[in-house]
Scaffold this active site. Structure first.
Site, PDB file in Angstrom:
ATOM      1  N   CYS A 150       0.581  -1.026  -0.168  1.00 23.63           N
ATOM      2  CA  CYS A 150      -0.253  -0.079   0.542  1.00 23.63           C
ATOM      3  C   CYS A 150       1.065   1.192   0.004  1.00 23.63           C
ATOM      4  CB  CYS A 150      -0.490  -0.190   1.685  1.00 23.63           C
ATOM      5  SG  CYS A 150      -1.715   1.151   1.303  1.00 23.63           S
ATOM      6  N   CYS A 210      -0.412   4.172   2.039  1.00 24.74           N
ATOM      7  CA  CYS A 210      -0.267   4.197   3.829  1.00 24.74           C
ATOM      8  C   CYS A 210       0.983   4.302   3.715  1.00 24.74           C
ATOM      9  CB  CYS A 210      -0.561   2.750   3.932  1.00 24.74           C
ATOM     10  SG  CYS A 210      -2.042   2.165   2.951  1.00 24.74           S
ATOM     11  N   ASP A 211       1.616   3.883   3.140  1.00 23.03           N
ATOM     12  CA  ASP A 211       3.485   4.026   3.627  1.00 23.03           C
ATOM     13  C   ASP A 211       4.301   4.664   3.455  1.00 23.03           C
ATOM     14  OD1 ASP A 211       2.173   1.996   5.534  1.00 23.03           O
ATOM     15  OD2 ASP A 211       2.538  -0.232   4.205  1.00 23.03           O
TER      16      ASP A 211
END
Ligand code: NAP
Length: 304
Positions: free
Chosen positions: A131, A134-135
């Site tokens: 992701c 997200c990261d």
């Protein structure tokens, strides 16, 4: 007999639980492993409204769960083995019990496809991610690799190129699957470099990711690229095998819904990553869950 059974306790299912309780509906949420869904794999969620400093994925999942329970949702930890969704009474089967409700919300989510490498598992959370949204921000100023050649991979590469030093897009062919506009933008981006015809043999490093070892499928040549992060973007697989015979899905297996999250069967709704849609995020899953309950409530009211 519940008003609604919600299958899956990710953000979609748990938000449906919150809204069901507030709408005065009795709701049962069934989940195999808690915290449910992709959220459990997100180290920090930085893009869910209301948490400007970010929140750990597991913590956000627990908060969703407590919120749903606060509004009366019953959560059971069981593995669903089958469904009978066509009749007036919807049935959800587990190995030990059959649950019944007047409406069902399918929120089982989707799993990221993996490369199937030992080193991929080893570095999950220490450099390997599924992701970018997200990261990605953890890799500011660093070099990263994105694996895949579809829309997700190229969108991820473009997103990452905003703040990392260099993005290597590693694709197994010499032609991208992604839509032309994305291809064009990526090819014009100076921070993005394509590595064609290449497969990941292994992800290298000690405690954290330090590189990817690639094999050229045409020449069999090996190449090591030094990167701190590896974003695997080779597609997702929705958990729809058990419902596909009853519920309409697209060619990739995602459930087709209308804007009210209604499926082809009356009284059956879907929410979250299992739905065919362009953006799979916590916030869109939560929105689906709210909409699904709104539609389920209208459905039950009509029945009465
Ligand atoms: P996808 O379209 O299925 O693409 C997966 C990519 O990964 C392909 O390039 C594929 O290579 C590669 N791949 C698959 N298995 C692999 C493996 N084992 N090893 C190495 N490479 C592998 O998946 P996606 O990009 O996640 O997109 C999923 C769906 O969502 C698509 O319908 C897409 O259009 C849609 N989507 C749309 C948008 C948008 O419209 N903005 C954004 C994201 C996603 P090959 O090309 O060789 O098969």
């Amino acid at each position: 007999m519940y008003d609604v059974i919600i299958v899956g306790a990710g953000p979609g299912g748990l938000t449906a639980g919150i809204y069901a309780g507030r709408a005065g509906m009795s709701a049962l949420i069934l989940e195999r492993v808690f915290p449910g869904g992709q959220i459990a794999r997100a180290h920090i969620v930085e893009n869910y409204p209301g948490f400007p400093d970010g929140i750990e994925g597991v913590e956000l999942g627990i908060r969703f769960k407590e919120h749903a329970e606060r509004h009366g949702a019953v959560i059971e930890s069981v593995e669903v083995t089958g469904y009978s969704l066509e009749g007036e009474v919807k049935k959800v089967f587990t190995s030990g019990q059959t649950y019944e409700a007047r409406a069902v919300i399918l929120a089982m989510g989707a799993a990221y496809k993996t490369l199937g490498l030992y080193s991929e598992k080893k570095f999950l959370g220490t450099g390997v991610s599924y992701c970018a949204t997200c990261d990605g921000p953890f890799f500011r100023g660093k070099d990263v690799a994105v694996i895949g050649g579809g829309d997700t991979a190229i969108e991820d590469a473009l997103y990452l190129a905003n703040f990392v030093n260099r993005v290597y897009v590693v694709h197994r062919r010499d032609e991208l699957r992604a839509q032309m506009a994305l291809q064009k933008a990526a090819k014009q981006n100076e921070r993005i470099e394509f590595v064609w015809d290449s497969e990941v043999e292994s992800i290298t490093g000690d405690a954290v990711v330090e590189g990817v070892r690639l094999r050229n499928r045409k020449t069999q040549e090996m190449r090591l690229i030094n990167v701190s992060g590896v974003f695997v973007a080779i597609g997702t697989v929705p958990y729809t095998d058990d419902v596909k015979s009853q519920i309409k899905t697209d060619a990739s297996g995602y459930i087709i819904t209308d804007e009210g999250m209604r499926t082809n069967l009356p009284g059956v709704f879907a929410a979250g990553d299992i739905v065919a849609k362009p953006l799979r995020q916590v916030v869109t899953a939560a929105a689906d869950g709210a909409t699904a309950i709104y539609s389920a409530q209208a459905f039950l009211r009509e029945k009465e």
